[in-house]
Design an enzyme around this catalytic site. Structure first.
Site, PDB file in Angstrom:
ATOM      1  N   TYR A  72       0.594   2.994  11.859  1.00 14.20           N
ATOM      2  CA  TYR A  72      -0.298   3.927  11.154  1.00 14.20           C
ATOM      3  C   TYR A  72      -0.774   3.342   9.820  1.00 14.20           C
ATOM      4  O   TYR A  72      -1.974   3.393   9.495  1.00 14.20           O
ATOM      5  CB  TYR A  72       0.443   5.242  10.941  1.00 14.20           C
ATOM      6  CG  TYR A  72      -0.353   6.332  10.279  1.00 14.20           C
ATOM      7  CD1 TYR A  72      -1.303   7.073  10.999  1.00 14.20           C
ATOM      8  CD2 TYR A  72      -0.149   6.659   8.941  1.00 14.20           C
ATOM      9  CE1 TYR A  72      -2.025   8.093  10.383  1.00 14.20           C
ATOM     10  CE2 TYR A  72      -0.862   7.673   8.327  1.00 14.20           C
ATOM     11  CZ  TYR A  72      -1.795   8.384   9.050  1.00 14.20           C
ATOM     12  OH  TYR A  72      -2.508   9.396   8.449  1.00 14.20           O
ATOM     13  N   LYS A  75      -4.622   2.461   8.778  1.00 14.90           N
ATOM     14  CA  LYS A  75      -5.291   3.112   7.656  1.00 14.90           C
ATOM     15  C   LYS A  75      -5.732   2.106   6.590  1.00 14.90           C
ATOM     16  O   LYS A  75      -6.767   2.295   5.938  1.00 14.90           O
ATOM     17  CB  LYS A  75      -4.377   4.174   7.048  1.00 14.90           C
ATOM     18  CG  LYS A  75      -4.215   5.410   7.932  1.00 14.90           C
ATOM     19  CD  LYS A  75      -5.553   6.041   8.287  1.00 14.90           C
ATOM     20  CE  LYS A  75      -5.422   7.394   8.935  1.00 14.90           C
ATOM     21  NZ  LYS A  75      -6.733   7.960   9.343  1.00 14.90           N
TER      22      LYS A  75
END
Length: 303
Positions: free
Chosen positions: A169, A173
């Site tokens: 993640y 991002k």
């Protein structure tokens, strides 16, 4: 007159949470909204028509919206999503890339599948809609049309400063932040701005973390009531970035956390040492770095 009257927007991952907040806010200011959501769980499993939930709220409030159930990480599906906006409302002006999933675990436990799935939804799921939107805007530019376009991407604190258990993640991002800056350069001559927002809220995604606050939806918070974990806290910023008033702002990473809006400075040149045209000596480099880069060693008197 709304600040987004006449604009057509797509918000991905807008069936719940922050995406729903963005869709409601854009519609509130006059935009016609394509609400995209594959209807999956926070881990990306299953499929449904959660987009309809947000569309129904927008229509109940007097706005215009249609549902889209495409997988944003599917190249052709992303193209069909852009085409639907044009078919339904005549054009596309605003693309808000918000869709995301999480599959958290420490790197020694994370499977290849969990890494690939999160990267696909966040990174390719931002790139593919942006690709098709850029083609739409480039065609309009070639036809001599004057217009403005907006891409608003989504990063997070995990991508900007790191977070244990989120190598997939956080990497995704951080990648979106880099993609934002590059897209802003590529699309500038078309009159398209590209920015990235980093929100924080009590969503289904944050609800998977230990000690997380209770999950709420943007429409659970009455008008005029303040809740710092409201999924729509960042939505006014998104609406402003989507407006013509923000034409001078592009390539920026902006966090919107509770009552704070924070411009992120990103990677910038820090302390620098120069070896005056000579190759560095690894055995001496530690002392030079400690003294003039990391400041972990006092330099002593210098004149």
């Amino acid at each position: 007159m709304g600040m987004l009257d006449g604009k057509v927007a797509i918000v991905t991952g807008a069936g719940h949470g922050i995406g729903r907040g963005h869709a409601l806010e854009l519609a509130k200011h006059g935009a016609k909204v394509v609400v995209n959501d594959l209807g999956v769980s926070v881990k990306g499993e299953g499929q449904g028509k959660d987009a309809d939930l947000t569309v129904d709220i927008i229509k109940e409030r007097g706005g215009e919206a249609v549902s889209n159930y495409e997988n944003v990480a599917d190249y052709e599906g992303a193209g069909r999503m852009i085409a639907q906006a044009v078919d339904a409302f005549g054009q596309l002006d605003i693309l808000v890339n918000n869709a995301g999933i999480v599959r958290d675990s420490a790197i020694w436990n994370m499977s290849e599948g969990d890494f690939d799935a999160v990267i696909a939804v966040h990174v390719k799921g931002t790139w593919a809609p942006a690709h098709w939107a850029a083609r739409h805007w480039r065609d309009r530019n070639k036809a001599g049309e004057a217009f403005t376009g907006r891409i608003i991407n989504t990063t997070s604190g995990a991508g900007l400063v790191g977070n244990f258990g989120q190598t997939n993640y956080a990497t995704a991002k951080a990648g979106i932040a880099g993609m934002t800056q590059t897209l802003s350069l590529e699309l500038a001559k078309l009159g398209v701005t590209v920015n990235c927002v980093g929100p924080a809220a009590a969503t289904r995604i944050t609800g998977t973390m230990p000690g997380a606050p209770e999950v709420i939806e943007a429409d659970d918070v009455p008008d005029g009531e303040w809740n710092r974990m409201d999924p729509s806290v960042s939505s006014p910023l998104v609406a402003w970035l989507a407006s013509d008033e923000s034409q001078h702002v592009t390539g920026q990473i902006i966090r919107a956390v509770a009552e704070n809006i924070i411009l992120m400075k990103g990677w910038a040149d820090g302390p620098t040492i120069n070896n005056k045209g000579k190759r560095w000596d690894a055995e001496k480099l530690g002392s030079q770095l400690a003294t003039d880069v990391f400041f972990t060693r006092a330099p002593g008197l210098r004149y």
